[in-house]
Scaffold this motif. Structure first.
Motif: not given
Length: 289
Positions: A201-225
């Protein structure tokens, strides 16, 4: 004849087509410049142009960013980015590689270097350690029901929200400058030109995925990092802006988890030190590399 700009290349990782800008000079030592969250590979253009004569500069777009593909599930765990970086290094036979990375990219690059210390020659991470120990402790105290509930809410919001549309390019440009007031007009214009796509429609949007606003909680623990950081053997430079939200590791104690790291901090600079104080950053970078 020298290229005017980089060549766009791609590779496959986790069934996703990922893009990177290749600045040529393949006989020179490899140097990866890795951007941060909701950014893009062309944000490194000034640095790449300055270093391309001495290095084979490669600037990837993280998945879900720039001209790389989006995750079909909208799921972006940090270790997924680490795997993508490993694929780029292995497929292009880049090891031992030098890495300069910002924010999310710095987090990814430091994890990769801890996993494969023999594959990295030197690393520079600009505000790449994530939240401060104090903020991390606050989050851990929330409990799993609050952490996951917040994540699910953000995922639903991202699924329901269309990418923001700007009526004109200048509207998007104003938002870019609003996000970082230290940017010059030239910097903001260049960053915006490579950050937006034109809608039907001629408008402009950012290229990045809007789902990047939601960071998955599961990850390695801080001691592991922290254990991964401790495995890094190569010279490491951690760079911070004194006007940023990020916590300086010399002040919060995280520097103790590194064997061979030094910290530098810049006045009159926020989270994007490599933009906010570019001439001084480039001088430091040349000396360190």
């Amino acid at each position: 004849m020298d290229l005017i700009g980089p060549v766009s290349r791609s590779y496959i990782s986790q069934r996703t087509k990922l893009h990177y800008a290749d600045w040529g000079n393949p006989e020179a030592p490899p140097l990866i410049l890795l951007h941060g969250g909701r950014d893009h590979c062309r944000s490194w253009d000034w640095t790449a142009k300055a270093l391309r004569d001495d290095w084979h500069v490669i600037c990837p777009d993280l998945r879900g960013h720039g001209d790389s593909g989006w995750s079909r599930t909208g799921y972006y765990p940090v270790m997924g980015y680490v795997f993508d970086l490993a694929q780029l290094v292995v497929l292009n036979d880049l090891a031992p590689v030098t890495i300069v990375a910002h924010s999310l990219g710095g987090n990814v690059a430091l994890r990769f270097t801890g996993l494969y210390p023999d594959k990295v020659r030197k690393i520079v991470a600009i505000e790449g350690l994530g939240f401060s120990p104090e903020r991390q402790a606050e989050r851990e105290a929330m409990g799993p029901e609050a952490i996951w509930g917040e994540y699910f809410d953000k995922k639903r919001e991202a699924a329901a929200r269309q990418p923001r549309r700007y009526a004109t390019f200048d509207d998007a440009l104003s938002r870019m400058h609003e996000a970082n007031s230290y940017l010059s007009k030239e910097q903001a214009l260049h960053l915006t030109q490579h950050a937006v796509m034109r809608n039907e429609d001629g408008t402009f949007s950012w290229k990045f995925d809007p789902h990047l606003h939601a960071w998955p909680p599961e990850d390695m623990t801080y001691p592991q990092l922290e254990a991964l950081w401790n495995r890094i053997e190569c010279p490491t430079r951690l760079i911070y802006g004194n006007d940023s939200w990020a916590s300086n590791p010399e002040k919060d104690g995280r520097i103790r988890h590194f064997r061979n790291a030094t910290v530098s901090a810049y006045d009159n600079a926020g989270h994007w030190v490599h933009h906010d104080r570019f001439p001084d950053f480039l001088e430091e970078l040349r000396a360190f590399l």
